[in-house]
Enzyme design. Structure first.
Site, PDB file in Angstrom:
ATOM      1  N   TYR A  49       4.666   6.927  21.274  1.00  0.00           N
ATOM      2  CA  TYR A  49       4.831   5.526  20.880  1.00  0.00           C
ATOM      3  C   TYR A  49       3.817   4.639  21.590  1.00  0.00           C
ATOM      4  O   TYR A  49       3.650   4.704  22.813  1.00  0.00           O
ATOM      5  CB  TYR A  49       6.254   5.053  21.199  1.00  0.00           C
ATOM      6  CG  TYR A  49       6.458   3.569  20.972  1.00  0.00           C
ATOM      7  CD1 TYR A  49       6.568   3.061  19.685  1.00  0.00           C
ATOM      8  CD2 TYR A  49       6.497   2.681  22.042  1.00  0.00           C
ATOM      9  CE1 TYR A  49       6.737   1.700  19.470  1.00  0.00           C
ATOM     10  CE2 TYR A  49       6.665   1.317  21.843  1.00  0.00           C
ATOM     11  CZ  TYR A  49       6.778   0.835  20.552  1.00  0.00           C
ATOM     12  OH  TYR A  49       6.927  -0.491  20.325  1.00  0.00           O
ATOM     13  N   GLY A  56       7.208  -1.328  17.637  1.00  0.00           N
ATOM     14  CA  GLY A  56       8.486  -1.807  17.126  1.00  0.00           C
ATOM     15  C   GLY A  56       8.859  -1.098  15.839  1.00  0.00           C
ATOM     16  O   GLY A  56       8.758   0.136  15.736  1.00  0.00           O
TER      17      GLY A  56
END
Length: 506
Positions: A49, A56
């Site tokens: 990530y 998000g």
């Protein structure tokens, strides 16, 4: 001061309040480098990530290798979207130190240039422009920290030598280079609780000042009314098993040790009384705002102590996402950036500071109301009653300011609003909580300022200057240097501002 890993709040005080300089320990730099090199190798051919994904709710989108650097710049620039008043420079400096410390733990995978430049900004008093409004405190202080990151990449604005300037011109003047964006420098800088923590650290420092001032003013009022000392006694307060209460009572006894005005009950009421005496001329015991100070300020002291512990834990924690663990050779995804711990403590702190303010307002009212205290003229008016007004005007200010703090004491911690396409479906509002707490603290200084001037006027009227304790006499002398004894009415606001400044230096 050499920064290695664990920073205590007193270290922040030396750097933020006393303007101390910092150095980076070699072991710290080794830790940062090892984390960076591990992430650089580990992230190859893996989905991580914020390294090779969007952010998000956009994290499902893979980012190509050639776009990963630009991804970090895009994140910083797009989230530099704060608005409102700039944060005070002390708070931003505390935020930078907190961010430097957490990124130095070796759990963030950032390039060494990040901690080096943060150190230089702190040491050279270059303060990034960060706004009060922007963060919801869930992925940390995303918006506010984006403004910090914006400066670190050489963009945005800073405060420098008392002026607001572009980062570019200040960096050129100081010979500084922007950070080197490599893997996740943008995300690592922005995901975290350092802004709410930085504001919280300054709040805690000021709340300590307020507590000490409130104790001293409470002692002075007890002297003015020649109170009995048993409500301060170790014997009485020792029967209540709360540390804060016992500590406040102990500090009051220390302040009043050489007072010639505090009385012993056994010398007056435990001797004898006439059988026919039905109404006692002297009060048997004082009003609650005088008698219950240890019980009222004790919870303030206890809350403040726990808040400081939480703040210290937070600034010494890895609070971004994901977390890089070189030892385990693994990258963990989670939510260490969530600000609930700080949000709750800021709510608790503002509540107890509001209670401290309420105590000051009631003590002030006691002094101003001649029908209650029965020893002072109305509004401690040293002039001609009816013609002069004494402290009548400033009471309105104290009352309205206290009322504002009471309203502001509603919780931010429980005011979560989902956002970010409901990805952030429960948030902390930690920075809002810290900013509002700061406002309540500022209000408290204003009310205590009015109380302090009133106390000095009361001592003047009673002629107690040589009978009060040395602690109260010192307070009297210092405030008298600012505010002359007055019987004629005068414009008060310049004096209020100057006494407020003095209290903030105590």
């Amino acid at each position: 001061m050499k920064i290695n890993d664990f920073l205590e709040l007193k270290d922040f005080q030396k750097i933020i309040i006393e303007n101390g300089k910092i150095e980076l320990d070699e072991s710290l730099l080794d830790r940062v480098e090892a984390s960076f090199q591990f992430l650089k190798e580990f992230s190859k051919n893996k989905v991580i990530y914020g390294v090779n994904t969007g952010f998000g709710p956009m994290a499902q989108f893979k980012i190509s290798d050639e776009d990963t650097h630009q991804l970090q710049y895009n994140l910083i620039r797009s989230h530099s979207s704060g608005i409102g008043n700039p944060l005070p420079e002390q708070e931003v400096k505390a935020c930078m130190l907190a961010r430097l410390n957490t990124l130095s733990l070796g759990n963030s995978g950032v390039h060494q240039s990040v901690v080096h430049l943060l150190k230089e900004l702190i040491n050279r008093d270059i303060t990034p422009l960060i706004f009060e409004h922007g963060g919801v405190g869930a992925s940390g202080d995303l918006v506010q920290l984006a403004h910090l990151a914006l400066v670190l990449i050489g963009e945005g604005e800073v405060f420098y030598k008392g002026r607001r300037k572009t980062t570019k011109e200040v960096f050129e003047a100081e010979g500084l280079e922007p950070i080197k964006v490599e893997i996740r420098e943008g995300l690592a800088l922005m995901n975290g609780t350092s802004v709410m923590s930085g504001i919280g650290i300054v709040n805690a420092y000021k709340a300590n000042q307020l507590t000490d001032i409130s104790i001293r003013l409470s002692c002075a009022i007890n002297e003015i009314v020649q109170a009995y000392d048993d409500h301060l006694s170790e014997a009485l307060n020792g029967t209540k098993k709360h540390y804060g209460q016992q500590k406040v009572a102990e500090r009051m006894r220390t302040h009043l040790a050489d007072s010639k005005l505090i009385r012993k009950r056994e010398d007056h009421l435990y001797t004898h009384f006439e059988e026919q005496e039905k109404v006692f001329k002297e009060k048997v015991q004082e009003y609650y705002s005088l008698r219950c100070v240890p019980q009222i300020l004790g919870p303030v002291l206890d809350t403040l102590e726990y808040t400081e512990k939480v703040l210290e834990n937070e600034i010494n924690s890895a609070n971004d996402n994901p977390i890089i663990n070189v030892e385990d050779k693994h990258v963990y995804h989670g939510g260490n950036f969530h600000g609930d711990y700080i949000s709750l403590e800021m709510d608790k702190l503002k509540i107890v500071v509001t209670k401290l303010t309420m105590l000051a307002e009631r003590q002030l009212n006691y002094l101003l109301n001649a029908k209650i205290n029965e020893i002072l003229p109305p509004f401690v008016n040293l002039g001609k009653l009816g013609f002069n007004f004494g402290m009548q005007g400033v009471q309105f200010t104290a009352t309205s300011t206290t009322a504002e703090s009471q309203m502001l004491s509603n919780s931010m911690y429980v005011h979560s609003i989902p956002n970010n396409n409901d990805n952030q479906d429960i948030v902390s509002m930690g920075t809002n909580a810290a900013v509002i707490c700061r406002k309540v603290i500022e209000n408290a200084f204003e009310v205590l300022t009015i109380e302090a001037i009133t106390i000095i006027q009361a001592i003047e009227y009673l002629g107690f200057q040589d009978k009060v304790s040395s602690s109260t006499k010192e307070l009297y002398d210092e405030i008298r240097k600012i505010v002359p004894a007055f019987s004629d009415d005068m414009v008060m606001y310049p004096y209020l501002e100057d006494v407020k400044k003095y209290l903030k230096t105590m």
